[in-house]
Design a protein around this motif. Structure first.
Motif, short mmCIF file in Angstrom:
data_model
loop_
_atom_site.label_atom_id
_atom_site.label_comp_id
_atom_site.label_asym_id
_atom_site.label_seq_id
_atom_site.Cartn_x
_atom_site.Cartn_y
_atom_site.Cartn_z
N PRO A 127 25.35 -0.67 15.89
CA PRO A 127 25.09 -1.51 17.38
C PRO A 127 23.41 -1.76 18.32
O PRO A 127 22.86 -2.64 19.15
N THR A 128 23.65 0.10 18.38
CA THR A 128 22.01 0.10 18.90
C THR A 128 20.95 -0.13 18.50
O THR A 128 19.27 -0.29 18.83
N GLU A 129 20.69 -0.70 16.73
CA GLU A 129 19.61 -0.55 15.89
C GLU A 129 19.59 -2.51 16.08
O GLU A 129 20.89 -3.10 15.74
N LEU A 130 17.94 -2.89 16.73
CA LEU A 130 17.63 -4.49 16.83
C LEU A 130 17.18 -4.84 15.74
O LEU A 130 15.83 -4.26 16.42
N PRO A 131 17.17 -5.80 14.64
CA PRO A 131 16.15 -5.65 13.70
C PRO A 131 15.48 -6.88 14.64
O PRO A 131 16.02 -7.86 15.26
N HIS A 132 14.52 -6.82 14.05
CA HIS A 132 13.21 -8.11 14.16
C HIS A 132 12.31 -8.07 12.89
O HIS A 132 11.68 -8.25 11.87
N LEU A 133 11.87 -9.92 13.09
CA LEU A 133 11.25 -9.24 12.19
C LEU A 133 9.20 -9.76 12.97
O LEU A 133 9.29 -9.73 13.75
N ILE A 134 8.45 -9.62 11.95
CA ILE A 134 7.17 -10.22 11.91
C ILE A 134 6.74 -11.16 10.96
O ILE A 134 7.07 -11.52 9.66
N LEU A 135 5.58 -12.38 11.19
CA LEU A 135 6.09 -13.41 10.91
C LEU A 135 4.34 -13.59 11.28
O LEU A 135 3.84 -13.00 11.98
N GLU A 136 4.06 -14.06 10.04
CA GLU A 136 2.40 -14.63 9.58
C GLU A 136 2.57 -16.49 9.38
O GLU A 136 3.57 -17.16 8.76
N ASP A 137 2.48 -17.09 10.76
CA ASP A 137 2.21 -18.32 10.62
C ASP A 137 4.27 -19.17 9.94
O ASP A 137 4.14 -20.17 9.17
N ASP A 138 4.84 -18.77 11.36
CA ASP A 138 6.27 -18.56 10.10
C ASP A 138 6.53 -18.51 9.58
O ASP A 138 7.83 -19.32 9.00
N ARG A 139 6.47 -17.31 8.78
CA ARG A 139 6.87 -16.94 7.15
C ARG A 139 6.99 -15.28 7.57
O ARG A 139 6.19 -14.68 7.97
N VAL A 140 8.19 -15.14 6.91
CA VAL A 140 8.62 -13.76 7.38
C VAL A 140 7.64 -12.87 6.29
O VAL A 140 8.39 -13.06 5.16
N VAL A 141 6.98 -11.65 6.76
CA VAL A 141 5.96 -10.92 6.38
C VAL A 141 6.13 -9.61 6.77
O VAL A 141 6.00 -8.93 5.32
N GLY A 142 7.09 -8.90 7.51
CA GLY A 142 7.58 -7.64 7.85
C GLY A 142 8.94 -7.41 8.56
O GLY A 142 9.54 -8.84 9.09
N PHE A 143 8.73 -6.66 8.97
CA PHE A 143 10.33 -6.00 10.05
C PHE A 143 10.38 -5.29 10.27
O PHE A 143 9.61 -3.65 9.92
N PHE A 144 11.27 -4.36 11.38
CA PHE A 144 11.46 -3.47 12.54
C PHE A 144 12.78 -3.22 12.73
O PHE A 144 13.18 -4.67 13.07
N LEU A 145 12.46 -2.02 13.59
CA LEU A 145 13.98 -1.95 13.88
C LEU A 145 13.17 -1.75 15.02
O LEU A 145 12.47 -0.79 15.79
N PHE A 146 13.66 -1.71 16.57
CA PHE A 146 14.08 -1.56 18.46
C PHE A 146 15.12 -0.55 18.19
O PHE A 146 16.49 -1.07 17.73
N ASP A 147 15.42 1.08 18.22
CA ASP A 147 16.13 1.57 18.75
C ASP A 147 17.25 1.90 19.57
O ASP A 147 15.88 2.87 20.11
N ALA A 148 17.92 1.63 20.38
CA ALA A 148 17.95 1.87 21.54
C ALA A 148 18.47 3.35 22.37
O ALA A 148 18.59 3.20 23.62
N ALA A 149 19.16 3.63 21.01
CA ALA A 149 19.74 4.79 21.55
C ALA A 149 19.09 6.45 20.97
O ALA A 149 18.81 7.15 20.16
N TYR A 150 17.55 5.46 20.15
CA TYR A 150 16.79 6.86 19.74
C TYR A 150 16.58 7.92 21.14
O TYR A 150 15.98 8.96 20.30
#
Length: 156
Positions: A41-64
């Motif tokens: 629940p503390t791992e928050l997924p995010h996307l990196i977009l280039e011109d509205d196309r998904v090109v990357g991924f990462f997590l923000f971890d609130a429990a780090y």
């Protein structure tokens, strides 16, 4: 244009298409589908977009900061960052990482720092984080699966 957004199921298929080169797999998430299924629940997924196309991924971890004693309290961890191999070499990671602090301040205002570790052998990623505003804390983390890692952070 490079933007960041919170992961949503409407982008699931594009997200599953992300891949890294074989020699990069040791440093990041290999199977995004499995990673998404096993999120805490503390791992928050995010996307990196280039011109509205998904090109990357990462997590923000609130429990780090609870899991890693080198990380100050009220810190978001940055984990599992990847840019699809077909989009590497265009400065996407640097431009995305440069937006992390402003994005975190807007969406996660309770946090004071971003923290991460990067493998000592992953020089391109290390240099990218430095250029994007992270500072090397001049300490190593030795609990990683593939060797020592630089500890880095950025104030929010």
């Amino acid at each position: 244009m490079i933007t960041i957004e919170k992961y949503t199921p409407c982008r699931h298929e594009q997200t599953l298409e992300l891949q890294v080169l074989e020699d990069q797999a040791q440093f990041t998430v290999e199977n995004i589908g499995k990673r998404l299924e096993s999120l805490k629940p503390t791992e928050l997924p995010h996307l990196i977009l280039e011109d509205d196309r998904v090109v990357g991924f990462f997590l923000f971890d609130a429990a780090y900061s609870a899991d890693y004693d080198f990380c100050p309290q009220r810190s978001l961890g940055v984990r599992s960052l990847l840019v699809d191999h077909r989009h590497q070499g265009k400065g996407i990671a640097k431009r995305a990482i440069s937006q992390f602090a402003d994005f975190a301040k807007l969406h996660y205002p309770a946090f004071d720092f971003l923290c991460l570790t990067v493998n000592c052998r992953n020089i391109p990623a290390y240099q990218c984080y430095l250029k994007a505003g992270f500072e090397d804390m001049n300490k190593l983390y030795h609990g990683g699966p593939v060797g020592p890692q630089y500890i880095m952070r950025q104030a929010l």
